[in-house]
Design a protein around this motif. Structure first.
Motif, PDB file in Angstrom:
ATOM      1  N   ARG A  51     -13.130 -10.419 -11.264  1.00 29.54           N
ATOM      2  CA  ARG A  51     -11.819 -10.973 -11.587  1.00 29.54           C
ATOM      3  C   ARG A  51     -10.785  -9.863 -11.796  1.00 29.54           C
ATOM      4  O   ARG A  51      -9.647  -9.962 -11.322  1.00 29.54           O
ATOM      5  N   THR A  52     -11.187  -8.805 -12.488  1.00 35.04           N
ATOM      6  CA  THR A  52     -10.276  -7.683 -12.722  1.00 35.04           C
ATOM      7  C   THR A  52      -9.834  -7.052 -11.407  1.00 35.04           C
ATOM      8  O   THR A  52      -8.641  -6.797 -11.176  1.00 35.04           O
ATOM      9  N   LEU A  53     -10.791  -6.805 -10.507  1.00 33.53           N
ATOM     10  CA  LEU A  53     -10.473  -6.116  -9.257  1.00 33.53           C
ATOM     11  C   LEU A  53      -9.700  -6.999  -8.284  1.00 33.53           C
ATOM     12  O   LEU A  53      -8.890  -6.484  -7.499  1.00 33.53           O
ATOM     13  N   ILE A  54      -9.917  -8.289  -8.305  1.00 33.53           N
ATOM     14  CA  ILE A  54      -9.116  -9.180  -7.454  1.00 33.53           C
ATOM     15  C   ILE A  54      -7.640  -9.085  -7.855  1.00 33.53           C
ATOM     16  O   ILE A  54      -6.750  -8.975  -7.001  1.00 33.53           O
ATOM     17  N   ALA A  55      -7.373  -9.124  -9.159  1.00 31.61           N
ATOM     18  CA  ALA A  55      -5.991  -9.032  -9.632  1.00 31.61           C
ATOM     19  C   ALA A  55      -5.367  -7.686  -9.246  1.00 31.61           C
ATOM     20  O   ALA A  55      -4.218  -7.624  -8.772  1.00 31.61           O
ATOM     21  N   VAL A  56      -6.119  -6.601  -9.428  1.00 29.13           N
ATOM     22  CA  VAL A  56      -5.592  -5.269  -9.098  1.00 29.13           C
ATOM     23  C   VAL A  56      -5.364  -5.139  -7.592  1.00 29.13           C
ATOM     24  O   VAL A  56      -4.362  -4.557  -7.156  1.00 29.13           O
ATOM     25  N   THR A  57      -6.273  -5.662  -6.790  1.00 25.39           N
ATOM     26  CA  THR A  57      -6.135  -5.554  -5.337  1.00 25.39           C
ATOM     27  C   THR A  57      -4.915  -6.323  -4.841  1.00 25.39           C
ATOM     28  O   THR A  57      -4.207  -5.859  -3.921  1.00 25.39           O
ATOM     29  N   LEU A  58      -4.637  -7.467  -5.419  1.00 28.16           N
ATOM     30  CA  LEU A  58      -3.412  -8.193  -5.075  1.00 28.16           C
ATOM     31  C   LEU A  58      -2.181  -7.348  -5.398  1.00 28.16           C
ATOM     32  O   LEU A  58      -1.204  -7.324  -4.627  1.00 28.16           O
ATOM     33  N   ALA A  59      -2.224  -6.634  -6.515  1.00 22.01           N
ATOM     34  CA  ALA A  59      -1.109  -5.756  -6.876  1.00 22.01           C
ATOM     35  C   ALA A  59      -0.972  -4.594  -5.886  1.00 22.01           C
ATOM     36  O   ALA A  59       0.149  -4.168  -5.563  1.00 22.01           O
ATOM     37  N   ILE A  60      -2.087  -4.074  -5.375  1.00 23.00           N
ATOM     38  CA  ILE A  60      -2.034  -2.985  -4.387  1.00 23.00           C
ATOM     39  C   ILE A  60      -1.406  -3.489  -3.086  1.00 23.00           C
ATOM     40  O   ILE A  60      -0.616  -2.768  -2.451  1.00 23.00           O
ATOM     41  N   ILE A  61      -1.736  -4.703  -2.686  1.00 17.42           N
ATOM     42  CA  ILE A  61      -1.124  -5.275  -1.477  1.00 17.42           C
ATOM     43  C   ILE A  61       0.396  -5.319  -1.628  1.00 17.42           C
ATOM     44  O   ILE A  61       1.149  -4.927  -0.725  1.00 17.42           O
ATOM     45  N   ALA A  62       0.854  -5.798  -2.776  1.00 16.25           N
ATOM     46  CA  ALA A  62       2.298  -5.866  -3.021  1.00 16.25           C
ATOM     47  C   ALA A  62       2.905  -4.469  -3.074  1.00 16.25           C
ATOM     48  O   ALA A  62       3.998  -4.234  -2.525  1.00 16.25           O
ATOM     49  N   PHE A  63       2.220  -3.526  -3.698  1.00 16.71           N
ATOM     50  CA  PHE A  63       2.721  -2.158  -3.804  1.00 16.71           C
ATOM     51  C   PHE A  63       2.943  -1.531  -2.427  1.00 16.71           C
ATOM     52  O   PHE A  63       3.961  -0.874  -2.189  1.00 16.71           O
ATOM     53  N   GLY A  64       2.026  -1.751  -1.501  1.00 16.76           N
ATOM     54  CA  GLY A  64       2.175  -1.191  -0.163  1.00 16.76           C
ATOM     55  C   GLY A  64       3.426  -1.674   0.546  1.00 16.76           C
ATOM     56  O   GLY A  64       4.016  -0.947   1.355  1.00 16.76           O
ATOM     57  N   LEU A  65       3.859  -2.881   0.243  1.00 19.64           N
ATOM     58  CA  LEU A  65       5.052  -3.441   0.883  1.00 19.64           C
ATOM     59  C   LEU A  65       6.348  -3.009   0.201  1.00 19.64           C
ATOM     60  O   LEU A  65       7.432  -3.322   0.699  1.00 19.64           O
ATOM     61  N   LEU A  66       6.228  -2.296  -0.920  1.00 15.51           N
ATOM     62  CA  LEU A  66       7.405  -1.858  -1.673  1.00 15.51           C
ATOM     63  C   LEU A  66       7.724  -0.379  -1.492  1.00 15.51           C
ATOM     64  O   LEU A  66       8.600   0.148  -2.173  1.00 15.51           O
ATOM     65  N   TRP A  67       7.017   0.298  -0.581  1.00 16.93           N
ATOM     66  CA  TRP A  67       7.203   1.743  -0.445  1.00 16.93           C
ATOM     67  C   TRP A  67       8.644   2.115  -0.107  1.00 16.93           C
ATOM     68  O   TRP A  67       9.229   2.990  -0.736  1.00 16.93           O
ATOM     69  N   VAL A  68       9.222   1.475   0.897  1.00 20.60           N
ATOM     70  CA  VAL A  68      10.561   1.869   1.342  1.00 20.60           C
ATOM     71  C   VAL A  68      11.614   1.651   0.261  1.00 20.60           C
ATOM     72  O   VAL A  68      12.381   2.568  -0.052  1.00 20.60           O
ATOM     73  N   PRO A  69      11.700   0.468  -0.348  1.00 21.35           N
ATOM     74  CA  PRO A  69      12.721   0.325  -1.392  1.00 21.35           C
ATOM     75  C   PRO A  69      12.525   1.268  -2.576  1.00 21.35           C
ATOM     76  O   PRO A  69      13.504   1.768  -3.142  1.00 21.35           O
ATOM     77  N   MET A  70      11.287   1.541  -2.947  1.00 19.69           N
ATOM     78  CA  MET A  70      11.062   2.442  -4.077  1.00 19.69           C
ATOM     79  C   MET A  70      11.397   3.882  -3.712  1.00 19.69           C
ATOM     80  O   MET A  70      12.055   4.595  -4.481  1.00 19.69           O
ATOM     81  N   LEU A  71      10.961   4.328  -2.544  1.00 14.66           N
ATOM     82  CA  LEU A  71      11.200   5.716  -2.146  1.00 14.66           C
ATOM     83  C   LEU A  71      12.638   5.963  -1.718  1.00 14.66           C
ATOM     84  O   LEU A  71      13.048   7.120  -1.561  1.00 14.66           O
TER      85      LEU A  71
END
Length: 454
Positions: free
Chosen positions: A331-351
């Motif tokens: 359960r912990t890793l499913i939640a974290v992995t979903l957050a990693i998916i979202a993080f990958g799509l936020l690279w351009v606006p953050m950088l």
């Protein structure tokens, strides 16, 4: 072999045994992986700063960087071989002697990198020798992690395996800080007038110091590990006559599903790990107007920013242990992995948001790294029985290094170039790999309540 066990504590059942005191477990599992990751990061940093200038033909900076990353990736290919070799020893001869062998192999290889001749001195022999040393590093790390994870989890109190499993995982952020901190100090003592290139003194001999210094750390690690005694889980396996003649064949025959799942559990972790440590250093230091444009930071500034991010890596590695013990690994890793998916799509606006956005990107990326890496110290060993655990967990962990870490820096540079200097497709690549991890976690089962001695 039961004589290697320590006496049971007062108040314990008469037949209880304790393999190692808590302080010894923490120190042995933490210091070894810290040294191993220090050695690994020393190379990763030099792969960006030094090796493209010294170990490959001059004339094409991008080609030299890609060649340096290719050598970096060669270690990942060697890691599954190390996992098989050291896993065989660990499941047949015990955890202690295997961990000592892995540490010695890594330490000697790292020290020898510090005395290698360069391309201007010996031509193509220089990168050839570098590849050999890098393969030896990967071979050693292939046997290190699983052994350290087993020392921690097989000696953990009931209900705290994930907490104890974070101790070897802390070696990654600590090793990063030590390696990059030392490189940073040396670079500060040997300043360069060109922020895109180290100084002549640094390229001449300064870069060798972190490699040579590793031999001191290895000596400390050996002293700690030679004072270990075997875990109760391994001793119980020996007494029951369950030691396998060929652990590799047994694990593939009876636990192939766990091998596949464990490999994909680690995939997003590995890709994120090496994008945040190796690729980010290249992207952060590349000039804004360079042929392959980046963020344009000088080396010192960007490494200091990375070290701040890595502090969060360490913090959330420790935080993830109690979470995984309370809510379960899956359960912990499913939640974290979903957050990693979202993080990958936020690279351009953050950088694209200036220094604040870049710092937030580093902190968030490294925090997610801690949250996904921490529970793996318990999860992968729990997938396999005690008599095959060193081999099984090591193969899953290190085969994933080929699918993730071996190609991640190379693919990232190629996508960076293909995108005209934009990191957008690099972030998409991270998200895609995290989707594969998410599928594996959904297909897998919870391991929190398995009997670690079975």
């Amino acid at each position: 072999m039961s004589s290697t066990l320590a006496a049971a504590p007062a108040g314990a059942p008469a037949n209880a045994t304790v393999a190692n005191p808590r302080s010894r477990v923490i120190l042995a599992s933490l210091i070894g992986t810290t040294i191993e990751f220090y050695d690994f990061y020393v190379y990763a940093t030099a792969a960006v700063l030094v090796f493209p200038h010294l170990f490959f033909p001059p004339g094409n900076d991008t080609a030299a960087l890609l060649a340096s990353f290719a050598v970096f990736g060669a270690a990942m290919v060697a890691r599954p071989l190390g996992a098989i070799f050291f896993g065989h020893l660990g499941d047949r001869r015990g955890r202690k002697v295997t961990l000592v062998g892995a540490l010695l192999t890594m330490g000697i290889a790292t020290f020898l990198v510090g005395v290698l001749p360069t391309y201007p001195q010996v031509g193509w022999l220089a990168p050839g020798l570098l590849v050999i040393m890098r393969i030896a590093q990967g071979f050693a790390l292939g046997g290190e992690w699983s052994g350290a994870a087993l020392v921690a989890t097989e000696n953990a109190p009931a209900g705290k395996r994930a907490v104890y499993g974070t101790f070897p995982q802390l070696g990654a952020p600590l090793g990063f800080i030590l390696a990059n901190g030392l490189f940073l100090a040396i670079a500060a003592l040997m300043p360069s007038e060109d922020p895109s290139r180290p100084s002549d003194a640094f390229l001449s001999w300064g870069w060798r110091i972190p490699f040579l210094f590793s031999i001191v750390m290895v000596a400390v690690g050996l002293w700690v590990r030679l004072n270990l005694v075997e875990s109760a889980a391994f001793e119980k396996t020996v007494k029951a006559g369950k030691v396998q003649k060929l652990p590799l064949a047994s694990v593939f025959r009876g636990h192939w599903r766990e091998l596949v799942l464990g490999t994909f559990y680690m995939l997003a972790t590995y890709v994120l790990f090496y994008l945040m440590t190796t690729f980010s250093l290249s992207y952060g230091r590349a000039g804004v107007n360079a042929a392959l444009p980046g963020l344009g930071y000088d080396y010192t500034t960007f490494v200091l920013m990375m070290i701040i991010g890595v502090v969060f890596f360490g913090i959330f590695t420790m935080v993830s242990g109690p979470w995984a013990d309370r809510w379960g690994r899956r359960r912990t890793l499913i939640a974290v992995t979903l957050a990693i998916i979202a993080f990958g799509l936020l690279w351009v606006p953050m950088l694209s948001a200036g220094p604040v956005g870049v710092m937030a990107w580093l902190i968030l990326g490294f925090s997610l790294m801690g949250m996904t890496f921490g529970p793996m110290g318990a999860l992968l060993p729990e997938l396999f029985p005690a008599n095959l655990r060193y081999t099984g967990s090591g193969i899953s962990y290190n085969v994933s290094s080929i699918l993730g870490a071996a190609v991640a820096p190379f693919i990232a540079v190629a996508l960076w170039a293909w995108g005209g200097g934009s990191p957008f497709w690099v972030g998409v690549y991270l998200s895609a790999m995290a989707v594969l991890t998410l599928i594996a976690l959904i297909l897998g089962s919870e391991t929190r309540d398995v009997d670690i001695e079975a």
